[in-house]
Design an enzyme around this catalytic site. Sequence first.
Site, short mmCIF file in Angstrom:
data_model
loop_
_atom_site.label_atom_id
_atom_site.label_comp_id
_atom_site.label_asym_id
_atom_site.label_seq_id
_atom_site.Cartn_x
_atom_site.Cartn_y
_atom_site.Cartn_z
N SER A 1 0.67 -1.56 -0.34
CA SER A 1 0.09 0.19 -0.35
C SER A 1 1.00 1.33 0.03
O SER A 1 2.30 1.82 -0.87
CB SER A 1 -1.10 0.02 0.84
OG SER A 1 -2.04 1.12 1.10
N HIS B 1 -7.70 -5.59 0.17
CA HIS B 1 -6.97 -5.08 0.14
C HIS B 1 -5.59 -5.80 1.36
O HIS B 1 -4.20 -4.76 1.01
CB HIS B 1 -6.90 -3.99 0.83
CG HIS B 1 -5.65 -2.50 0.59
ND1 HIS B 1 -5.15 -1.88 0.12
CD2 HIS B 1 -4.91 -1.96 1.38
CE1 HIS B 1 -4.08 -1.15 0.00
NE2 HIS B 1 -4.07 -0.78 1.18
N ASP C 1 -10.06 -4.76 -4.60
CA ASP C 1 -9.30 -3.87 -3.55
C ASP C 1 -9.94 -2.95 -3.53
O ASP C 1 -9.55 -2.35 -4.15
CB ASP C 1 -7.84 -3.89 -3.76
CG ASP C 1 -6.82 -3.16 -2.82
OD1 ASP C 1 -7.15 -2.73 -1.67
OD2 ASP C 1 -5.90 -3.39 -2.64
#
Length: 398
Positions: free
Chosen positions: A246, A372, A333
Amino acid sequence: MRKRTEPVTLEHERCDAAGSSSSGSAAAALDADCRLKQNLRLTGPGAAEPRCAADAGMKRALGRRKGLWLRLRKILFCVLGLYIAIPFLIKLCPGIQAKLIFLNFVRVPYFIDLKKPQDQGLNHTCNYYLQPEEDVTIGVWHTVPAVWWKNAQGKDQMWYEDALASSHPIILYLHGNAGTRGGDHRVELYKVLSSLGYHVFTFDYRGWGDSMGTPSERGMTYDALHVFDWIKARSGDNPVYIWGHSLGTGVATNLVRRLCERETPPDALILESPFTNIREEAKSHPFSVIYRYFPGFDWFFLDPITSSGIKFANDENVKHISCPLLILHAEDDPVVPFQLGRKLYSIAAPARSFRDFKVQFVPFHSDLGYRHKYIYKSPELPRILREFLGKSEPEHQH
């Protein structure tokens, strides 16, 4: 004499009869009037009272509706005012936007002691602290390969440092925003990688967790560089891989670009749920949905990010990286859209810097539900890493 009195008597009788007759008719008239009044009392007010009660009830209902509408209108005006005020507030105070990107003040899970990784099920992990700069201290976790967990019991930091020189490769993990190095999904990934025979090295950037300092893109990148150099100074010729997740992918590409420019690249770069650059990610983030079509969205929300010195330009960095690159991204995601990861791959794959290195993109179908941060659950992950890194999993030996 009788004749004179008879008429008088008869006249009196007639008068009496007339009098009694007139009084009887008056009484009858009086009785009729009383009955009429009684009927009026019975019929008049009794029928009017329900109508008056209904009218009063309707007035009260209308009053309540009017009051509810006025309160609702006040709430709507307040929400609308807040909706309009927030963009101006962010524009005037760019630091707010920076905090929303880093979210370092969100510490989850709460009430955990980062000095005790064993409380999170990491019985073969040591916590210690490094100092990248003056007045900056960062907390570090070093997890040895799972086959060493018995030998690791009760060992001190020196033992863990010496263990880096073993024949097991090392993964430097750079986490995303919010939370700490003790986040649940992060701990689960450490366990998976450790079970595959890797040393896992992770830390909290300055301003996160128990690390001291103020967050910034430059500071985060320097922290990562310091940790990498610290590992390389103790790991000998063992491979060192960099894994970013991320927001950590932005730190990872910043770091690897710098390492490649000084000709000390890592052995591979793994990007999990990456974006192209922070502007595109901010525009695609679910939090921005309510403002995406707001007039001047870029000026209000995106320009303050740039003015704060935050870029995390993965799309530019990959053009200057010369090492194997693996991108992992789940189609479902909700935080970093899948198309941003695909777009980054399409930029990196033809780049001249990767001409002599493998670049691979691995999507995970939305039916798997990895979203995610749950790619670590994939049973295919060990095979993917083994095949990409070009060697079998490290031997499970002391």
